[in-house]
Scaffold this motif. Structure first.
Motif, PDB file in Angstrom:
ATOM      1  N   LEU A 191      37.564 -30.287  44.534  1.00  0.00           N
ATOM      2  CA  LEU A 191      37.919 -31.705  44.611  1.00  0.00           C
ATOM      3  C   LEU A 191      36.643 -32.474  44.925  1.00  0.00           C
ATOM      4  CD1 LEU A 191      40.128 -33.901  44.617  1.00  0.00           C
ATOM      5  CD2 LEU A 191      40.325 -33.555  47.081  1.00  0.00           C
ATOM      6  N   GLU A 192      36.119 -33.167  43.928  1.00  0.00           N
ATOM      7  CA  GLU A 192      34.846 -33.861  44.069  1.00  0.00           C
ATOM      8  C   GLU A 192      35.083 -35.299  44.505  1.00  0.00           C
ATOM      9  OE1 GLU A 192      32.761 -33.453  40.396  1.00  0.00           O
ATOM     10  OE2 GLU A 192      32.938 -31.259  40.365  1.00  0.00           O
ATOM     11  N   LEU A 193      34.595 -35.626  45.687  1.00  0.00           N
ATOM     12  CA  LEU A 193      34.740 -36.974  46.224  1.00  0.00           C
ATOM     13  C   LEU A 193      33.428 -37.730  46.052  1.00  0.00           C
ATOM     14  CD1 LEU A 193      36.663 -36.247  49.553  1.00  0.00           C
ATOM     15  CD2 LEU A 193      37.602 -36.825  47.312  1.00  0.00           C
ATOM     16  N   GLU A 194      33.509 -38.882  45.434  1.00  0.00           N
ATOM     17  CA  GLU A 194      32.317 -39.690  45.195  1.00  0.00           C
ATOM     18  C   GLU A 194      32.392 -40.983  45.989  1.00  0.00           C
ATOM     19  OE1 GLU A 194      31.843 -40.375  41.052  1.00  0.00           O
ATOM     20  OE2 GLU A 194      31.426 -38.270  40.559  1.00  0.00           O
ATOM     21  N   GLY A 195      31.322 -41.264  46.711  1.00  0.00           N
ATOM     22  CA  GLY A 195      31.239 -42.529  47.419  1.00  0.00           C
ATOM     23  C   GLY A 195      31.753 -42.464  48.842  1.00  0.00           C
ATOM     24  N   LEU A 196      31.353 -43.450  49.608  1.00  0.00           N
ATOM     25  CA  LEU A 196      31.716 -43.511  51.014  1.00  0.00           C
ATOM     26  C   LEU A 196      33.212 -43.686  51.218  1.00  0.00           C
ATOM     27  CD1 LEU A 196      30.819 -43.618  53.958  1.00  0.00           C
ATOM     28  CD2 LEU A 196      30.438 -46.082  53.675  1.00  0.00           C
ATOM     29  N   GLU A 197      33.858 -44.471  50.365  1.00  0.00           N
ATOM     30  CA  GLU A 197      35.290 -44.735  50.525  1.00  0.00           C
ATOM     31  C   GLU A 197      36.098 -43.445  50.427  1.00  0.00           C
ATOM     32  OE1 GLU A 197      39.017 -46.955  48.243  1.00  0.00           O
ATOM     33  OE2 GLU A 197      36.949 -47.356  47.616  1.00  0.00           O
ATOM     34  N   ALA A 198      35.760 -42.610  49.454  1.00  0.00           N
ATOM     35  CA  ALA A 198      36.489 -41.353  49.272  1.00  0.00           C
ATOM     36  C   ALA A 198      36.256 -40.418  50.456  1.00  0.00           C
ATOM     37  CB  ALA A 198      36.063 -40.683  47.972  1.00  0.00           C
ATOM     38  N   THR A 199      35.034 -40.353  50.947  1.00  0.00           N
ATOM     39  CA  THR A 199      34.727 -39.499  52.086  1.00  0.00           C
ATOM     40  C   THR A 199      35.466 -39.964  53.333  1.00  0.00           C
ATOM     41  OG1 THR A 199      32.539 -39.022  51.178  1.00  0.00           O
ATOM     42  CG2 THR A 199      32.885 -38.559  53.512  1.00  0.00           C
ATOM     43  N   GLU A 200      35.495 -41.282  53.547  1.00  0.00           N
ATOM     44  CA  GLU A 200      36.221 -41.821  54.688  1.00  0.00           C
ATOM     45  C   GLU A 200      37.723 -41.573  54.559  1.00  0.00           C
ATOM     46  OE1 GLU A 200      35.020 -45.900  54.699  1.00  0.00           O
ATOM     47  OE2 GLU A 200      33.305 -45.523  56.039  1.00  0.00           O
ATOM     48  N   ALA A 201      38.217 -41.634  53.324  1.00  0.00           N
ATOM     49  CA  ALA A 201      39.640 -41.367  53.098  1.00  0.00           C
ATOM     50  C   ALA A 201      39.984 -39.920  53.445  1.00  0.00           C
ATOM     51  CB  ALA A 201      40.008 -41.670  51.648  1.00  0.00           C
ATOM     52  N   ALA A 202      39.067 -38.972  53.173  1.00  0.00           N
ATOM     53  CA  ALA A 202      39.296 -37.565  53.503  1.00  0.00           C
ATOM     54  C   ALA A 202      39.413 -37.390  55.015  1.00  0.00           C
ATOM     55  CB  ALA A 202      38.169 -36.702  52.950  1.00  0.00           C
ATOM     56  N   VAL A 203      38.530 -38.062  55.763  1.00  0.00           N
ATOM     57  CA  VAL A 203      38.579 -37.986  57.221  1.00  0.00           C
ATOM     58  C   VAL A 203      39.868 -38.631  57.746  1.00  0.00           C
ATOM     59  CG1 VAL A 203      37.469 -38.707  59.374  1.00  0.00           C
ATOM     60  CG2 VAL A 203      36.071 -37.901  57.440  1.00  0.00           C
ATOM     61  N   GLU A 204      40.249 -39.751  57.145  1.00  0.00           N
ATOM     62  CA  GLU A 204      41.490 -40.413  57.554  1.00  0.00           C
ATOM     63  C   GLU A 204      42.700 -39.528  57.272  1.00  0.00           C
ATOM     64  OE1 GLU A 204      44.047 -44.521  56.648  1.00  0.00           O
ATOM     65  OE2 GLU A 204      42.120 -44.172  55.652  1.00  0.00           O
TER      66      GLU A 204
END
Length: 397
Positions: free
Chosen positions: A179-192
């Motif tokens: 699952l490739e996450l691109e960008g800060l928004e996606a990374t923050e969504a994973a933590v959330e």
């Protein structure tokens, strides 16, 4: 075809087998195969509890009652012993894990035009069964199905995503691959996502190895009362009750032995149960598991060894220092290591196996070296599956 072609056993892949050798899908002992090819259900045939049965590859035997399931698990083990002329001293009662007891599983997910599907694959297929329910997983794992589905629907692509879920001391350890996450928004969504669902840890592998995104406390798994660090992807027995049964047998058979070599020791499932009073050597090839076991074993009479026992098995002169050997190898078995054990002076061996076929093949070398199979316990941790395990105790002299 006779109208009395009765099913007498379940074959290795889950088909019923008649007395004259015919294989019948979803047949169990006591069913009758009629002349027209239809199946007359017998007293051991039950209604599968899951709506996905017959399609989902996670279970093959939900149509078998407890007695038929126990017979299948038992015969999968005893058949291999008989096939290799291994005489069973005492066949102990088969252990079956109950429903909703699996604490680890790998699920597959795929983003679709309507959202995402998440579940096990269909039998003999890459198609994913979108789970509405599951009767084998712990509730803590099934509660994550819908949140995971929504997360993949939002950030997944056209390729399948693999999700490993493991119940640890702090909650659920979730590892997502491909699952490739691109960008800060996606990374923050994973933590959330991890925070909102109370995950113990969230690890993403985007093609460069596992990277921890969320771990508020160091993840551990308690083995025989001792918290052990749990590296991502570490092996763990499928159920707690299954682990307890295997450990109890190992402790009973090892008894008051003063020194034990625990081979393919992993995180120390058996080493921590046997250490103190026994002195333990825990040998393991995985570096992460070895280091976790070594750190948790501080203060115990236990030495941890990082060693690939397939390429470099313990030699007879090394094994001769121990009064007993315990081994729990992967499905491929331990052909080379068993050969060295047979050539050593060790007279007590506990062999835990997740594959009766490789176990029986290996143990022919023990028989040739004068060992006797004193006790054997079939174990069905993967309920309703054709995957079978066992514990065995060997002695000579």
């Amino acid at each position: 075809m006779s109208q009395t072609s009765q099913i007498i056993r379940i074959a290795a892949r889950g088909d019923g087998v008649t007395a004259d050798g015919q294989h019948v899908t979803h047949g169990v002992p006591g069913d009758v195969l009629r002349a027209d090819g239809t199946l007359e259900q017998g007293p051991h045939h039950v209604e599968p509890p899951c709506v996905h049965f017959g399609k989902c590859g996670g279970c093959q035997l939900q149509h078998a009652d407890e007695e038929a399931l126990r017979q299948f698990v038992t015969e999968r083990v005893t058949f291999q012993a008989e096939k290799h002329d291994i005489t069973i001293g005492e066949l102990l009662p088969t252990h079956l894990s109950p429903t909703k007891s699996r604490r680890r599983a790998t699920l597959h997910a795929l983003r679709t035009a309507k959202g995402a599907v998440l579940g096990f694959r269909e039998g003999n297929s890459h198609q994913i069964v979108d789970l509405e329910e599951c009767h084998i997983l712990r509730t803590e794992l099934t509660e994550l199905l819908q949140p995971l589905r929504q997360f993949v629907a939002r950030y997944g692509r056209e390729r399948p995503v693999d999700t490993e879920l493991t119940l640890v001391d702090q909650g659920v350890d979730c590892s997502i691959k491909h699952l490739e996450l691109e960008g800060l928004e996606a990374t923050e969504a994973a933590v959330e996502f991890a925070q909102t669902n109370g995950l113990a840890r969230l690890t993403l592998d985007q093609g460069y190895g596992p990277e921890t995104q969320w771990e508020p406390q160091p993840v551990t798994i308690t083995l025989s009362g001792r918290p052990v660090g749990m590296p991502p992807g570490s092996f763990l027995q499928a159920t707690q009750d299954g682990e307890d049964a295997l450990v109890a047998d190992a402790k009973a058979w090892i008894g008051d032995t003063a020194s034990v070599a625990d081979l393919f020791s992993g995180l120390g499932t058996f080493a921590f149960a046997l250490a103190n009073p026994a002195k333990i050597l825990a040998a393991e090839a995985s570096r992460d598991a070895h280091l976790a076991c070594k750190a948790a074993g501080a203060g115990l009479p236990m030495a941890a060894m990082h060693r690939d026992l397939f390429r470099n098995p313990l030699q007879p002169e090394e094994l001769n220092r121990f009064e007993a050997v315990l081994l729990d190898p992967p499905r491929a078995g331990a052909k080379e290591q068993i050969g060295q054990i047979a050539a050593s002076s060790v007279n007590r061996v506990v062999y835990i196996s997740c594959n009766p076929v490789s176990w029986a093949r290996d143990c022919t070398k023990l028989v040739e070296a004068g060992f006797r199979l004193e006790k054997l316990r079939p174990v069905g941790q993967f309920r309703w599956s054709t995957h079978v395990e066992l514990a065995s105790y060997w002695t000579r002299g």
